[in-house]
Design a protein around this motif. Structure first.
Motif, short mmCIF file in Angstrom:
data_model
loop_
_atom_site.label_atom_id
_atom_site.label_comp_id
_atom_site.label_asym_id
_atom_site.label_seq_id
_atom_site.Cartn_x
_atom_site.Cartn_y
_atom_site.Cartn_z
N LEU A 80 -1.42 4.52 9.92
CA LEU A 80 -0.34 5.31 10.53
C LEU A 80 0.98 4.83 9.94
O LEU A 80 1.33 3.66 10.08
CB LEU A 80 -0.33 5.17 12.05
CG LEU A 80 -1.43 5.92 12.84
CD1 LEU A 80 -1.46 7.39 12.45
CD2 LEU A 80 -2.80 5.29 12.65
N GLY A 81 1.68 5.73 9.28
CA GLY A 81 2.89 5.38 8.56
C GLY A 81 4.14 5.43 9.43
O GLY A 81 4.26 6.28 10.32
N THR B 97 -0.93 -3.39 8.52
CA THR B 97 -0.92 -3.49 7.07
C THR B 97 0.53 -3.47 6.59
O THR B 97 1.45 -3.35 7.42
CB THR B 97 -1.75 -2.38 6.42
OG1 THR B 97 -1.87 -2.63 5.01
CG2 THR B 97 -1.12 -1.00 6.63
N PHE B 98 0.72 -3.56 5.30
CA PHE B 98 2.08 -3.62 4.76
C PHE B 98 2.32 -2.54 3.72
O PHE B 98 1.47 -2.27 2.87
CB PHE B 98 2.34 -4.98 4.09
CG PHE B 98 3.65 -5.04 3.34
CD1 PHE B 98 4.85 -5.16 4.01
CD2 PHE B 98 3.68 -4.89 1.95
CE1 PHE B 98 6.05 -5.17 3.32
CE2 PHE B 98 4.88 -4.91 1.25
CZ PHE B 98 6.07 -5.05 1.95
N GLY B 99 3.51 -1.93 3.78
CA GLY B 99 3.93 -0.97 2.76
C GLY B 99 5.43 -0.99 2.59
O GLY B 99 6.18 -0.94 3.56
N LEU C 38 0.79 -1.24 0.00
CA LEU C 38 0.00 0.00 0.00
C LEU C 38 0.82 1.28 0.00
O LEU C 38 0.24 2.37 0.00
CB LEU C 38 -0.94 0.02 1.21
CG LEU C 38 -1.97 -1.09 1.32
CD1 LEU C 38 -2.95 -0.79 2.46
CD2 LEU C 38 -2.72 -1.30 0.02
N HIS C 39 2.14 1.17 -0.04
CA HIS C 39 2.93 2.40 0.12
C HIS C 39 3.97 2.50 -0.99
O HIS C 39 5.03 1.88 -0.95
CB HIS C 39 3.62 2.40 1.49
CG HIS C 39 4.10 3.74 1.94
ND1 HIS C 39 4.25 4.07 3.27
CD2 HIS C 39 4.46 4.84 1.24
CE1 HIS C 39 4.71 5.30 3.36
NE2 HIS C 39 4.85 5.79 2.13
N THR C 40 3.66 3.31 -2.00
CA THR C 40 4.59 3.54 -3.12
C THR C 40 4.58 5.02 -3.50
O THR C 40 3.58 5.71 -3.33
CB THR C 40 4.20 2.71 -4.36
OG1 THR C 40 2.90 3.12 -4.81
CG2 THR C 40 4.16 1.22 -4.04
N HIS C 41 5.70 5.46 -4.04
CA HIS C 41 5.85 6.84 -4.50
C HIS C 41 6.25 6.83 -5.98
O HIS C 41 6.45 5.78 -6.58
CB HIS C 41 6.88 7.56 -3.64
CG HIS C 41 6.47 7.67 -2.21
ND1 HIS C 41 5.61 8.64 -1.76
CD2 HIS C 41 6.78 6.90 -1.14
CE1 HIS C 41 5.41 8.49 -0.46
NE2 HIS C 41 6.09 7.43 -0.05
N VAL D 69 -1.79 0.14 11.75
CA VAL D 69 -0.38 0.50 11.80
C VAL D 69 0.32 -0.19 10.63
O VAL D 69 0.12 -1.38 10.39
CB VAL D 69 0.26 0.07 13.13
CG1 VAL D 69 1.79 0.09 13.04
CG2 VAL D 69 -0.21 0.99 14.25
N GLU D 70 1.12 0.56 9.93
CA GLU D 70 1.85 0.05 8.78
C GLU D 70 3.16 -0.58 9.20
O GLU D 70 3.90 -0.02 10.01
CB GLU D 70 2.13 1.23 7.84
CG GLU D 70 3.14 0.96 6.74
CD GLU D 70 3.65 2.25 6.11
OE1 GLU D 70 3.31 2.49 4.95
OE2 GLU D 70 4.38 3.00 6.79
N ILE D 71 3.45 -1.78 8.67
CA ILE D 71 4.81 -2.30 8.72
C ILE D 71 5.48 -1.85 7.45
O ILE D 71 5.11 -2.24 6.35
CB ILE D 71 4.88 -3.84 8.86
CG1 ILE D 71 4.28 -4.28 10.21
CG2 ILE D 71 6.33 -4.28 8.82
CD1 ILE D 71 2.82 -4.53 10.16
#
Length: 268
Positions: free
Chosen positions: A158-159, A225-227, A5-8, A193-195
């Motif tokens: 929460l990142g 969650t995962f990012g 879920l976490h990309t730029h 909470v993001e890992i």
């Protein structure tokens, strides 16, 4: 169900590649879901791009949304593309940010505290010659800001919630009751909470958050969650399987992703 879920991408000024490059990488990595979550513009600043190299310009925000929505449709038969955003949190400006976010069909928003006392937590120079008492104060202020971000109700995730250790690993050794207070606030809110595995590529060489925080999060019943926090397409899904295994060892039974701002549970 495999997700990240976490990309730029290149709009933020410190990542490489286009959004579509990250989608291609996710397909190659055999993910089922890829979240696009570039850095929010600094909406409260007068300049279009107040801090070049930190986040997209305000004028890029509409095109970012449009591009992700188009790619979501284009790739719907190959992978699910989610529209997300990693948002900074400034307590004096959060209502201003909320105004922009309320007009967008986000699948999720990651709330990340990057600034404490106007210093960026990943600024290595910030930590030069910092005394332990100063670090304790900074760490407690950091967690207070996370609590405020949760209370704002703007964020689903929460990142990198112990991100202060990224460029100063010694921060992890400083104990404070503020951590458990923060976890209780998160648990009450229902946020996840993001890992975040990008810490492996920083000085601390460890995921965010550390195992002891994840063990406490499990105790409080917090969803995770995962990012990958990828700033390069080749990092999409980085160490996802290792995270999954570690979460199972800690005692988690599931993790979550988001669709239309609603949690979707996936068994570990």
């Amino acid at each position: 169900m495999k997700f990240d879920l976490h990309t730029h991408h290149q709009r933020c000024g410190h990542a490489i590649g286009k959004i579509e490059d990250y989608i291609h990488s996710a397909i190659k990595t055999e993910l089922d879901v890829i979240g696009i979550s570039d850095h929010s513009p600094f909406f409260a600043e007068e300049e279009d791009q107040a801090f070049a190299g930190s986040a997209m310009a305000k004028s890029e925000f509409p095109s970012y949304i449009s591009e992700v929505l188009l790619l979501k449709e284009k790739y719907q038969d190959r992978i699910e593309v989610l529209l997300g955003m990693e948002s900074d949190f400034f307590p004096e400006h959060f209502e201003h940010y909320r105004k922009f976010y309320s007009q967008v069909p986000f699948d999720y928003i990651i709330g990340s505290v990057h600034y404490v006392n106007r210093f960026h937590i990943f600024d290595k120079k910030r930590w030069n010659n910092a005394a332990e008492c100063d670090l304790l104060t900074e760490k407690e202020q950091y967690y207070q800001l996370i609590q405020q971000s949760v209370h704002s109700g703007m964020f689903d995730i929460l990142g990198h919630m112990d991100g202060m250790k990224g460029c100063n690993p010694a921060v992890s050794d400083i104990q404070t009751d503020m951590l458990d207070l923060t976890l209780k606030v998160i648990a009450d809110s229902g946020a996840a909470v993001e890992i975040n595995t990008s810490g492996k590529r920083k000085e601390c060489q460890a995921w965010f958050p550390s195992d002891d925080i994840l063990e406490r999060a499990c105790h409080y019943g917090i969803n995770v969650t995962f990012g990958s926090d990828s700033h390069d397409p080749q990092h999409v899904g980085y160490e996802r399987e290792q995270v999954r295994q570690r979460l199972k060892e800690i005692g988690f039974k599931h993790w979550v992703f988001f669709r239309g701002r609603k949690q979707q549970r996936v068994a570990l």
